[in-house]
Write an enzyme that holds these catalytic residues in place. Sequence first.
Site, short mmCIF file in Angstrom:
data_model
loop_
_atom_site.label_atom_id
_atom_site.label_comp_id
_atom_site.label_asym_id
_atom_site.label_seq_id
_atom_site.Cartn_x
_atom_site.Cartn_y
_atom_site.Cartn_z
N TYR A 23 -17.66 12.78 -14.93
CA TYR A 23 -17.44 14.00 -15.51
C TYR A 23 -16.06 14.11 -16.50
O TYR A 23 -15.85 14.85 -17.40
CB TYR A 23 -17.68 15.20 -14.88
CG TYR A 23 -18.83 15.23 -14.28
CD1 TYR A 23 -20.23 15.36 -15.04
CD2 TYR A 23 -18.99 15.31 -12.88
CE1 TYR A 23 -21.33 15.25 -14.43
CE2 TYR A 23 -20.49 15.54 -12.05
CZ TYR A 23 -21.40 15.81 -12.84
OH TYR A 23 -22.63 15.72 -12.48
N HIS A 41 -7.95 -4.08 -7.61
CA HIS A 41 -7.69 -3.43 -6.28
C HIS A 41 -9.28 -3.10 -5.76
O HIS A 41 -9.87 -2.22 -5.76
CB HIS A 41 -7.20 -1.99 -6.54
CG HIS A 41 -6.58 -1.46 -5.59
ND1 HIS A 41 -5.27 -1.68 -5.15
CD2 HIS A 41 -6.85 -0.31 -4.85
CE1 HIS A 41 -4.87 -0.80 -4.15
NE2 HIS A 41 -5.81 0.14 -4.06
N ARG A 51 0.64 -1.23 0.05
CA ARG A 51 -0.09 0.03 0.11
C ARG A 51 0.73 1.32 -0.15
O ARG A 51 0.84 2.23 -0.91
CB ARG A 51 -0.99 0.00 1.26
CG ARG A 51 -2.04 1.19 1.09
CD ARG A 51 -2.66 1.23 2.34
NE ARG A 51 -3.41 -0.27 2.79
CZ ARG A 51 -4.31 -0.39 3.66
NH1 ARG A 51 -4.15 0.63 4.45
NH2 ARG A 51 -4.80 -1.44 3.87
#
Length: 761
Positions: free
Chosen positions: A128, A84, A38
């Site tokens: 968007y 993931h 991570r």
Amino acid sequence: MTTDTTEPDPFDAIVDAPFDAALSERYLVYALSTITARSLPDLRDGLKPVHRRLLWAMRQLKLNPNDAYKKSARVVGDVIGKYHPHGDQSVYDAMVRLAQDFSLRYPLVDGQGNFGNIDGDNAAAYRYTEARLTKTAIQLMAGLDEGTVNFIPTYNGEEEEPEIFPGLFPNLLANGSSGIAVGMATNIPSHNVAEIIDSALLLIDNPHAEHAQLMELFHGPDFATGGIVAESREVISRAYETGRGALRVRGRFSTGRNADGTWEETGIEKLGGGAWQLVISEIPYQLPKGKLIEQVAQLIADKKLPILEDVRDESDEQIRLVFVPKSRNVDPELLKESLFKLTDLETRFGLNLNVLDASRTPGVLSLKLVLQEWIKSQIDILIRRSQHRLAKIADRLELLDGYIIAYLNLDRVIEIIRTEDEPKPVMMAEFLLTDRQAEAILNMRLRSLRKLEEMELRRERDDLLAEKDELEKLLESPARQRTRLKRDLGNLRKDYAEDTLLGRRRTTIVEAAPTVEFSMDAMIEKAPVTVVLSAKGWIRGASGHEALDKEFKFKEGDGPAFALHAQTTDKLLVACDNGRFYTLGCDKLPSARGFGEPVRTMIDIDAGAEIVALLVYKPKAQLLLASNAGRGFAAEADELLAETRKGRGVMTTKPGVKLAVVREIPPEHDHIAVVGDNRKLVIFSLEELPILAKGQGVTLQRYRDGGLADATTLKLDEGLSWKMGGDSGRTRTESDMRLWKVARGAAGRLPPNGFPRDNKF
């Protein structure tokens, strides 16, 4: 026959184990997962798993630089669904950072739409925005289809993903990384690719090169937002030699013309009538522009930066922050230094080269070790690519040999195919073909027969044999491998050369000039103030110098204790009977419109302590300190200033012993007068009084009963003066004090006639 349907007892699954052992074991698993999967980047490709999976998913979606954009939501969906399994927002945030040219020195994602800005505004929602890969990302992933890296199963075992990316782009140092794991963290700045490649080429040629030689080519951070690293070469070099360090990063002032016509990064824009303004064109890395403007505006509002009139943001695509001074007489260098000291226009970047090496082991490495390990991984990738290509060549050569045999015996091959029920074994036996060769011939389409020209087949085979020979020599020779890597790095460097838009260095490395003597006192407007402290500890500051004998208003039951004249630029020394001294700024005193505020809300005075003195700090002055036990010493006023609310312990006191006297010692005074509760007076030379920073002091006067009542200093030739009793306000002076002049520590004798009955000077 009956079936037992009794469910198993869940308590049977409980395992007895020591709590601390079970907890530490599970926490260790979590910690290792956080570190390796991570938070820390891999040294070989400089990526954390989430970034690697993002780029891999985009490659799978064929989002190449020349292809159309796709919605970010599609990319995020693929990443969290296949590779993931984390929150969509965290994945999208990681993707946004890869696309921001003010976050990444060499962006890996080409974003279309609102991906945030340097003001600190967030990106638009992923439904968007659109994205595709950049050329740099393609270079980082180059070779994935050439057997260069291992592929590992995804979290659910349905697909595979690459362990690392094999590309030659030096992403770890080029784009940097930051992250916090369990018990460790990493913080790597971005650097200039041309400098990284030059340093790598030096180590390829000379693996034993010294760190100093590397630093001649590798100059230091090259941030996406430019700016200036204001550190010496020695400090930067030491940081990269150890893998840890702190580097000062400053904003850049815009370029302006000097009086002699030369151009310099002064930031000073001349206006009409001698007026000027200061302009910033670049800000420190990771500093939101909006936050910097808020900081400066707050300083102006709080009057902590009175030499600054206003700040304006005139930025468009380029940053342009305008600072308007209070007047044209303000020193520009003082304004710059004050902005550096009071705002984030100067920040510290904590370098921490903590990465995962090829064995997935975390460690803090030096610059040389990072480059050596990266070179080693690239050599390994080169070898694997060559071996993969050799296997492909061997497969193709086998087929070409079969095609040539078929071409030379085309009529017989066709006859066998037309007449034999099982043509494959017949062909293999007659022409000594392998199974793959026979299968390839049988699978050929009729239209391919026209391509079976012997010259073409032999030319292709010769080219492959030549390539095979070169690859075999490459695999056998480490020198050839280094030469090949140098050639490939040289080709990559052309895309990031100093004369290219992407490769041009943005951050300037300069050793900061000697700092202008900067004091917060210079930021305070000087104005007279009358300081009033009540008996119950309420303090206030009245504008102007009012008469000290006037009747100030106090709360009911309260009364006067101290009143003095000062300036808003002065500091006050507050002395308590427990021997501690506190410091207050006159500019921070509450106004005198009310009764003020309790001084204990401003400084941490002990509950049982009482204030015995309030005076204005004067640099290089000396103070006489004396306790009620008759001990004392002289103290430098500079040593009494306290930096914190807790104050500074100066006179050491015991139970029953208190600090009783604090008086300034005028430079012309040469003797000390001490009077006890027993009305005995002694005078001795000031030279007998030690100057201490802390302690109980020495015996000033010896007592059989009682203690010290008061102490002061005087000039012996001028005698001792004291105020007469009553309201007359007259002062009496006893000029001849030789009768009372003794050695320090004497008992003394009764004072002159008329000395005050309260035993106070």
